[in-house]
Design a protein around this motif. Structure first.
Motif, short mmCIF file in Angstrom:
data_model
loop_
_atom_site.label_atom_id
_atom_site.label_comp_id
_atom_site.label_asym_id
_atom_site.label_seq_id
_atom_site.Cartn_x
_atom_site.Cartn_y
_atom_site.Cartn_z
N HIS A 1 0.85 -1.20 0.00
CA HIS A 1 0.00 0.00 0.00
C HIS A 1 0.88 1.24 0.00
CE1 HIS A 1 -2.93 2.99 1.43
NE2 HIS A 1 -2.13 3.21 2.46
N ASN B 1 2.55 1.70 -3.30
CA ASN B 1 1.59 2.16 -4.30
C ASN B 1 1.34 3.66 -4.16
OD1 ASN B 1 -0.41 1.75 -6.44
ND2 ASN B 1 -1.90 2.13 -4.84
N ASP C 1 -5.68 -0.54 -4.94
CA ASP C 1 -4.61 -0.41 -3.96
C ASP C 1 -4.46 -1.71 -3.17
OD1 ASP C 1 -2.81 1.50 -2.26
OD2 ASP C 1 -4.03 0.38 -0.82
N GLY D 1 -3.52 -2.33 -0.13
CA GLY D 1 -4.08 -2.28 1.22
C GLY D 1 -5.60 -2.40 1.22
#
Length: 122
Positions: free
Chosen positions: A56, A59, A98, A100
């Protein structure tokens, strides 16, 4: 609540500070994304130990380096980013992808950001 309003105003000011009157093209619209811990967030683990957290972070760093994320902040247990995208659907797809969010450690809310008072240097 007043602190949150001040954070919002400061964030909008910072985002708009990069805008200049000499710009030849109109930038893509802005969207605000609020992150909250998701259903798989383990309170017993540190953030960096959550499944998908490192990915995450990588990203978000990539999106920031590309100029897609114009501003990001944490306040309390929440996170917030401003994202440039052509449409709400495009911005939503970006965040849904994403790692996460995919791992369930984060959930999010997203909305168009309609700046009505752009930043001006004093």
């Amino acid at each position: 609540m007043r602190t949150l309003a001040i954070i919002w105003l400061a964030a909008v000011a910072l985002v708009m500070g990069a805008h200049t009157a000499a710009a030849q093209t109109t930038p893509a619209p802005l969207f605000v994304v609020h992150f909250e811990t998701g259903i798989t967030w383990d309170k017993a683990l540190a953030p960096a130990d959550q499944k998908g957290f490192k990915e995450h972070s990588a990203n978000l760093d990539r999106l920031r380096n590309e100029g897609t994320i114009t501003f990001g902040a944490r306040y309390g247990d929440l996170g917030m980013i401003f994202v440039r995208a052509e449409t709400l659907d495009a911005a939503k797809a970006l965040i849904e992808a994403d790692p996460g969010v995919q791992a369930g450690i984060f959930s999010f809310r997203i909305a168009p950001l309609r700046v009505f008072y752009p930043w001006r240097q004093p």
